[in-house]
Design an enzyme around this catalytic site. Structure first.
Site, PDB file in Angstrom:
ATOM      1  CE  LYS A 284      35.477 -51.911   4.644  1.00 21.72           C
ATOM      2  NZ  LYS A 284      35.863 -52.240   3.255  1.00 21.72           N
ATOM      3  CD  GLU A 370      38.223 -61.495  -8.252  1.00 26.33           C
ATOM      4  OE1 GLU A 370      37.629 -62.444  -7.708  1.00 26.33           O
ATOM      5  OE2 GLU A 370      38.584 -60.484  -7.625  1.00 26.33           O
ATOM      6  NE  ARG A 398      39.823 -67.299  -5.719  1.00 26.01           N
ATOM      7  CZ  ARG A 398      39.450 -66.678  -4.599  1.00 26.01           C
ATOM      8  NH1 ARG A 398      38.381 -65.934  -4.612  1.00 26.01           N
ATOM      9  NH2 ARG A 398      40.154 -66.763  -3.474  1.00 26.01           N
TER      10      ARG A 398
HETATM   11  C1  LIG Z   1      39.697 -62.674  -4.806  1.00 29.34           C
HETATM   12  C2  LIG Z   1      39.890 -61.261  -4.323  1.00 29.34           C
HETATM   13  N1  LIG Z   1      39.424 -60.238  -5.077  1.00 29.34           N
HETATM   14  C3  LIG Z   1      39.594 -58.963  -4.673  1.00 29.34           C
HETATM   15  C4  LIG Z   1      40.256 -58.689  -3.495  1.00 29.34           C
HETATM   16  C5  LIG Z   1      40.527 -57.242  -3.081  1.00 29.34           C
HETATM   17  N2  LIG Z   1      39.846 -56.925  -1.825  1.00 29.34           N
HETATM   18  C6  LIG Z   1      40.464 -56.903  -0.666  1.00 29.34           C
HETATM   19  S1  LIG Z   1      39.476 -56.538   0.598  1.00 29.34           S
HETATM   20  C7  LIG Z   1      38.154 -56.333  -0.451  1.00 29.34           C
HETATM   21  C8  LIG Z   1      36.817 -55.944   0.068  1.00 29.34           C
HETATM   22  C9  LIG Z   1      36.339 -56.988   1.040  1.00 29.34           C
HETATM   23  O1  LIG Z   1      35.025 -56.646   1.456  1.00 29.34           O
HETATM   24  P1  LIG Z   1      34.428 -57.430   2.703  1.00 29.34           P
HETATM   25  O2  LIG Z   1      34.629 -58.876   2.529  1.00 29.34           O
HETATM   26  O3  LIG Z   1      33.046 -56.941   2.876  1.00 29.34           O
HETATM   27  O4  LIG Z   1      35.361 -56.995   3.910  1.00 29.34           O
HETATM   28  P2  LIG Z   1      35.420 -55.549   4.610  1.00 29.34           P
HETATM   29  O5  LIG Z   1      36.615 -54.842   4.024  1.00 29.34           O
HETATM   30  O6  LIG Z   1      34.146 -54.850   4.339  1.00 29.34           O
HETATM   31  O7  LIG Z   1      35.607 -55.844   6.077  1.00 29.34           O
HETATM   32  C10 LIG Z   1      38.526 -56.610  -1.745  1.00 29.34           C
HETATM   33  C11 LIG Z   1      37.618 -56.530  -2.920  1.00 29.34           C
HETATM   34  C12 LIG Z   1      40.739 -59.777  -2.747  1.00 29.34           C
HETATM   35  N3  LIG Z   1      41.440 -59.569  -1.584  1.00 29.34           N
HETATM   36  N4  LIG Z   1      40.535 -61.041  -3.160  1.00 29.34           N
HETATM   37 MG   LIG Z   2      32.224 -55.473   3.940  1.00 25.98          MG
END
Ligand SMILES: Cc1ncc(C[n+]2csc(CCOP(=O)(O)OP(=O)(O)O)c2C)c(N)n1
Ligand SMILES: [Mg+2]
Ligand SMILES: CC(=O)[C@@H](O)[C@H](O)COP(=O)(O)O
Length: 629
Positions: A284, A370, A398
């Site tokens: 990232k 969640e 959710r």
């Molecule tokens: C159900 C839900 N919970 C929390 C979020 C907030 N959120 C947005 S991006 C993220 C992190 C995602 O991590 P990953 O899937 O590893 O993607 P990366 O950003 O590392 O590419 C979170 C927790 C969300 N979008 N949806």
């Molecule tokens: Mg990730």
């Protein structure tokens, strides 16, 4: 002319040679840093998927082969290479480019919700549809992060996908080891250890390139030794067992910043003709030192920054709701060791980091899960503790059933803190917290507070954790907490009158962040000779009796809330007044039951009329059927 200038669609990518592709990825990275610094957005996640996205669009034929991005915050590169690079100056602004896939923008955008972990379910459905309609030559591609993989829906989908042996699907696990913070749990460990063994990978690659070609004893011996290491690891880590045990083919880990390696892995997976998991390891914030070195979240989501320093251009000086909550919870935590905290992979954004630093044993990060967060909170409460679960309002959607059936049905003392309630804005329709007052309003026994300022947030959070016989909810919006709004008088059941004499013609019941604009509207109307009282219930559910009593002699009772107009506080007030036989004219002001396009919170509230002028006009229209010119 730059290589990027030549790319106006995926077919242009397929015409580029390897040197041009290397240049292109560099130019895309520079483009992202320059553009997203100026608008704000998900800079870190998109810097991490430059090579991966270019490879995806070279190998697959989007949109015939649909590419479903999970969560969608990492789809900027996808937008750049699908003809939208000229629209980035308006990223996440009213009428500008959405920060997530948007069907209205492009045929290459398949889904839109920013809620994580639904991509594999979409993919399973798409693959079944193609199979049933004789379109077996279409490959469904899902790109899901390691964080999103910690969501339960991913495993529900994989269980089904594994049954579709002949349905072409490529599941790219984009493993950068992080959600905002490092990804947690058993899955992260399994995905992680191999990811952290570059030496093993380099040795394996070298062997394949050199010795692997030798079919003699030495070649076989070295290859089998290395393979033994990988197999030896399998008891501890190997994700291919994790997926293979489900009946899914696994490939990887692949260096997601090595375009050629990623491309060849994706081609192999595409040719397989059934569901394949391609485990791609990325970083990232890749290529931008200020993101890579940002230990908090590797610039997961930035505001407007100076690209040279990575620092905010206009750091906020005002106190925000999240900080007030964070501080107060730490003070409560110091006084009560039965209070524990739960985050769904968002400790930083929801203000729980400080609590976790001070009380590491009483802080649980459950991943992007969640539903598990709230059901496990019910378990913690059954075990004699008082859990505080902090999530963004929109993500309560959710886990509604867990609140209703795992917490409220048992009358368990769980406190939900819903940050980003009401209109959030730039993150678009799926991020507005505009349903929580409607959802919680139908939960028997729930108590919901909507603080109007810092002092009421502190007080109502303390009141919430004192409740022992059922769930409590404290909801507040994104951004600055605003000026203090002192009460003029408080009723015996805790309703604050913040404006008026207490016997005005009009009663305005203002909820949380709507108290300030409602009070300003009342001041405007008083100058026109219209008498208005403004009250803040503080605890909106159950509707306080004093609201019912106070409504009896009024000309008009107005409710104002930063929530959808169906099923919110307005509906609850109308229902209790009707049940009490109170006949009075009613006006409910709130958000329309629509998916609101991205814009700033202020722009959206102004468009809807949830501002001082808008509320005053709404009341004038109801009183005189006219609007102030
Ligand atoms: C159900 C839900 N919970 C929390 C979020 C907030 N959120 C947005 S991006 C993220 C992190 C995602 O991590 P990953 O899937 O590893 O993607 P990366 O950003 O590392 O590419 C979170 C927790 C969300 N979008 N949806
Ligand atoms: Mg990730
Ligand atoms: C994609 C996602 O869900 C989050 O990254 C969100 O964009 C953050 O929103 P805030 O900026 O309100 O914290």
């Amino acid at each position: 002319m730059s290589v990027l200038d030549q790319v106006n669609g995926p077919s242009d990518l397929r015409a580029l040679g390897s040197d041009e592709l290397v240049r292109l990825c560099g130019e895309i990275r520079e483009f992202l840093i320059r553009k997203v610094s100026a608008t704000g957005g998900h800079l870190g996640p998109n810097l991490g998927v430059v090579e991966l996205t270019v490879a995806l669009h070279r190998v697959f034929d989007s949109p015939r082969d649909p590419i479903v991005f999970d969560t969608g915050h990492q789809s900027y590169v996808h937008k750049i290479v699908t003809g939208r690079k000229d629209q980035f100056d308006g990223l996440r602004t009213r009428g500008g480019l959405s920060g997530y896939p948007c069907r209205a923008e492009s045929e290459h955008d398949i889904v839109e919700s920013s809620h994580a972990t639904s991509s594999l379910s979409y993919a399973d459905g798409l693959a079944k549809a193609y199979s049933l309609s004789g379109q077996d030559d279409r490959t469904v591609v899902a790109v899901i992060g390691d964080g999103a993989m910690t969501g339960g829906m991913a495993w529900e989908a994989l269980n089904n996908i594994a049954a579709g042996k002949d349905r072409p699907m490529v599941i790219v696990v984009n493993d950068n080891g992080r959600s905002y913070s490092p990804t947690i749990g058993g899955l992260a460990e399994r995905l992680g250890v191999l990811r952290l063994q570059p030496a093993y990978e380099k040795a394996m690659d070298h062997t394949k390139r050199t010795l692997g070609a030798r079919k003699d004893l030495i070649g076989k011996a070295v290859y089998s030794i290395l393979h033994g290491i990988k197999t030896g690891l399998k008891d501890v880590v190997s994700p291919q067992e994790l997926f293979a045990d489900l009946g899914l083919k696994y490939m990887g880990p692949v260096d997601g910043h090595n375009l050629a390696a990623t491309e060849s892995a994706l081609r192999l997976a595409k040719d397989f003709g059934g569901p394949v998991v391609v485990h791609v390891v990325t970083r990232k914030g890749m290529g931008y030192v200020h993101a890579e070195n940002n230990v908090a979240d590797q610039m997961h989501a930035t505001g407007v920054i100076d690209p040279d320093t990575g620092r905010p251009l206009s750091p906020s000086s005002s106190v925000d709701w999240t900080s007030v909550f964070s501080e107060e919870l730490c003070e409560i935590g110091a006084e009560r060791d039965d209070v524990v905290a739960i985050t769904a992979a968002m400790a930083g954004p929801t203000g729980l980091t400080a609590f976790g630093d001070r009380f590491p044993d009483r802080m649980f990060d459950v991943g992007i899960a969640e539903q598990h967060a709230i059901a496990s909170a019910a378990g913690l409460a059954l075990g004699g503790l008082h859990p505080v679960v902090a999530v963004y309002s929109t993500f309560l959607n959710r886990a509604f059933d867990q609140l209703l059936m795992d917490v409220a049905l048992l009358g368990q003392p769980v406190t939900l803190v819903l940050d980003r309630s009401g209109v959030t804005g730039p993150d678009g329709a799926s991020h507005n917290g505009m349903w929580d007052l409607s959802l919680t309003g139908i939960v028997p026994g729930v108590r919901v507070a909507a603080p109007r300022d810092a002092e009421t947030l502190r007080a109502e959070l303390r009141e919430a954790v004192e409740v022992t016989d059922g769930p409590t909810v404290v909801r507040f919006p994104k951004g600055s907490v605003g000026e203090p709004l002192p009460a003029l008088e408080t009723s015996s059941d805790g309703v604050d009158r913040v404006f008026g004499t207490g016997d005005a013609d009009i009663l305005v019941v203002a909820v949380g962040s709507m108290v300030a604009p409602s009070t300003a509207a009342a001041r405007e109307l008083r100058a026109e000779g219209v008498s208005v009282d403004v009250v803040d219930p503080r605890w909106v559910y159950p509707v306080p009796q004093s609201i019912i009593d106070s409504a009896r002699d009024r000309r008009l009772v107005v409710t104002v809330e930063d929530n959808g107009i169906h099923g919110g506080v307005g509906s609850a007030v109308s229902a209790v007044l009707e049940r009490a036989g109170v006949r009075v004219d009613r006006l409910s002001l709130g958000l329309p039951q629509e998916f609101l396009d991205h814009a700033s919170r202020g722009e959206i509230l102004s468009d809807i009329g949830l501002t001082a002028d808008g509320i005053a006009d709404g009341i004038r229209r109801r009183l005189y059927d006219r609007v102030e010119s």
